[in-house]
Motif scaffolding. Structure first.
Motif, PDB file in Angstrom:
ATOM      1  N   PRO A 117       0.802  -1.221   0.000  1.00 29.97           N
ATOM      2  CA  PRO A 117       0.000   0.000   0.000  1.00 29.97           C
ATOM      3  C   PRO A 117       0.839   1.276   0.000  1.00 29.97           C
ATOM      4  CG  PRO A 117      -0.077  -1.044   2.151  1.00 29.97           C
ATOM      5  CD  PRO A 117       0.685  -1.967   1.242  1.00 29.97           C
ATOM      6  N   SER A 118       2.133   1.154   0.271  1.00 25.43           N
ATOM      7  CA  SER A 118       3.008   2.312   0.298  1.00 25.43           C
ATOM      8  C   SER A 118       3.794   2.472  -0.999  1.00 25.43           C
ATOM      9  CB  SER A 118       3.971   2.188   1.486  1.00 25.43           C
ATOM     10  OG  SER A 118       4.807   3.306   1.569  1.00 25.43           O
ATOM     11  N   CYS A 119       4.337   1.361  -1.524  1.00 27.41           N
ATOM     12  CA  CYS A 119       5.219   1.409  -2.700  1.00 27.41           C
ATOM     13  C   CYS A 119       4.567   0.930  -3.995  1.00 27.41           C
ATOM     14  CB  CYS A 119       6.445   0.535  -2.473  1.00 27.41           C
ATOM     15  SG  CYS A 119       7.412   0.970  -1.045  1.00 27.41           S
ATOM     16  N   ALA A 120       3.461   0.230  -3.891  1.00 21.94           N
ATOM     17  CA  ALA A 120       2.744  -0.337  -5.040  1.00 21.94           C
ATOM     18  C   ALA A 120       3.539  -1.419  -5.768  1.00 21.94           C
ATOM     19  CB  ALA A 120       2.297   0.752  -5.997  1.00 21.94           C
ATOM     20  N   VAL A 121       4.439  -2.132  -5.065  1.00 20.27           N
ATOM     21  CA  VAL A 121       5.127  -3.280  -5.648  1.00 20.27           C
ATOM     22  C   VAL A 121       4.526  -4.553  -5.058  1.00 20.27           C
ATOM     23  CG1 VAL A 121       7.290  -2.004  -6.014  1.00 20.27           C
ATOM     24  CG2 VAL A 121       6.985  -3.324  -3.934  1.00 20.27           C
ATOM     25  N   VAL A 122       4.654  -5.656  -5.773  1.00 17.81           N
ATOM     26  CA  VAL A 122       4.116  -6.925  -5.287  1.00 17.81           C
ATOM     27  C   VAL A 122       4.914  -7.361  -4.065  1.00 17.81           C
ATOM     28  CG1 VAL A 122       3.707  -9.356  -5.829  1.00 17.81           C
ATOM     29  CG2 VAL A 122       3.291  -7.601  -7.557  1.00 17.81           C
ATOM     30  N   MET A 123       4.207  -7.717  -3.020  1.00 18.30           N
ATOM     31  CA  MET A 123       4.850  -8.092  -1.768  1.00 18.30           C
ATOM     32  C   MET A 123       5.255  -9.568  -1.783  1.00 18.30           C
ATOM     33  SD  MET A 123       2.517  -5.869   0.855  1.00 18.30           S
ATOM     34  CE  MET A 123       3.595  -6.052   2.243  1.00 18.30           C
ATOM     35  N   GLN A 124       6.301  -9.889  -1.018  1.00 21.09           N
ATOM     36  CA  GLN A 124       6.754 -11.265  -0.866  1.00 21.09           C
ATOM     37  C   GLN A 124       5.981 -11.916   0.262  1.00 21.09           C
ATOM     38  OE1 GLN A 124      10.847 -10.292  -0.087  1.00 21.09           O
ATOM     39  NE2 GLN A 124      11.427 -10.520  -2.237  1.00 21.09           N
ATOM     40  N   THR A 125       5.720 -13.212   0.121  1.00 20.99           N
ATOM     41  CA  THR A 125       4.954 -13.951   1.115  1.00 20.99           C
ATOM     42  C   THR A 125       5.870 -14.951   1.811  1.00 20.99           C
ATOM     43  OG1 THR A 125       3.023 -13.763  -0.312  1.00 20.99           O
ATOM     44  CG2 THR A 125       2.893 -15.350   1.457  1.00 20.99           C
ATOM     45  N   ARG A 126       5.791 -14.983   3.136  1.00 21.98           N
ATOM     46  CA  ARG A 126       6.598 -15.916   3.918  1.00 21.98           C
ATOM     47  C   ARG A 126       5.941 -16.149   5.267  1.00 21.98           C
ATOM     48  NH1 ARG A 126      11.665 -13.829   7.190  1.00 21.98           N
ATOM     49  NH2 ARG A 126      10.712 -15.316   8.561  1.00 21.98           N
ATOM     50  N   PHE A 127       6.422 -17.166   5.960  1.00 24.11           N
ATOM     51  CA  PHE A 127       5.968 -17.398   7.326  1.00 24.11           C
ATOM     52  C   PHE A 127       6.665 -16.417   8.255  1.00 24.11           C
ATOM     53  CE2 PHE A 127       5.156 -21.579   5.425  1.00 24.11           C
ATOM     54  CZ  PHE A 127       3.843 -21.772   5.828  1.00 24.11           C
ATOM     55  N   PHE A 128       5.994 -16.006   9.311  1.00 23.41           N
ATOM     56  CA  PHE A 128       6.608 -15.125  10.301  1.00 23.41           C
ATOM     57  C   PHE A 128       7.826 -15.799  10.935  1.00 23.41           C
ATOM     58  CE2 PHE A 128       6.877 -14.239  14.917  1.00 23.41           C
ATOM     59  CZ  PHE A 128       7.380 -12.947  14.848  1.00 23.41           C
ATOM     60  N   SER A 129       7.706 -17.103  11.208  1.00 27.17           N
ATOM     61  CA  SER A 129       8.783 -17.831  11.880  1.00 27.17           C
ATOM     62  C   SER A 129       8.753 -19.296  11.466  1.00 27.17           C
ATOM     63  CB  SER A 129       8.620 -17.729  13.395  1.00 27.17           C
ATOM     64  OG  SER A 129       7.515 -18.512  13.808  1.00 27.17           O
ATOM     65  N   ASP A 130       9.695 -20.058  12.016  1.00 25.42           N
ATOM     66  CA  ASP A 130       9.744 -21.489  11.729  1.00 25.42           C
ATOM     67  C   ASP A 130       8.575 -22.252  12.353  1.00 25.42           C
ATOM     68  OD1 ASP A 130      10.617 -21.110  14.310  1.00 25.42           O
ATOM     69  OD2 ASP A 130      12.463 -22.269  14.091  1.00 25.42           O
TER      70      ASP A 130
END
Length: 141
Positions: free
Chosen positions: A92-105
């Motif tokens: 919402p700030s940069c208009a680039v596609v965000m990366q998806t990951r788990f917060f932690s292991d």
């Protein structure tokens, strides 16, 4: 009416211009899930932007760390990248596609992180899970 699973302050705080109202960081940031405008709120002394429609939150770089008090915004580890079944979202700030990951292991929460500004998008309920996990990590050493 703002709804939220966490106790977020609805009090207004004075901004630098003295208007007494917090404004979103950019001129009308919008929720990447539903397009609703984001509202600036304060939670645990951290200013963040939330979507009143879907109860999600945008945190700028290091704001999540300020909330959970771990060393970094996200727990470091390998193999944490994943895909979100709801699809990718745009920052919402940069208009680039965000990366998806788990917060932690522990792999309890899938988060979206901007590769450009390092901001984090949390869908409804994810912040509560992250704060609980961070508390457990801090108390277990």
């Amino acid at each position: 009416v703002q709804t939220c699973a966490l106790p977020i302050s609805t009090e207004t705080s004075s901004d630098e211009e003295g208007t007494g109202r917090l404004e979103a960081e950019s001129p009308l940031m919008r929720c990447p899930r539903d397009g609703a405008p984001l509202d600036a709120v304060t939670f645990m002394s951290v200013k963040m932007d939330t979507c009143a429609y879907c109860d999600s939150a945008w945190l700028d770089a290091d704001e999540l760390r300020a909330l959970h008090h771990l060393e970094t915004d996200l727990v470091e580890g390998t193999g944490l990248d994943t895909t979100d079944p709801r699809g990718s979202v745009t920052c919402p700030s940069c208009a680039v596609v965000m990366q998806t990951r788990f917060f932690s292991d522990a792999r309890r929460v899938v988060i979206d992180r901007c590769p450009q500004c390092a901001g984090i998008w949390l869908d409804s309920g994810e912040l509560k899970i992250i704060l609980n996990e961070a508390f457990q990590r801090r108390t277990q050493g």
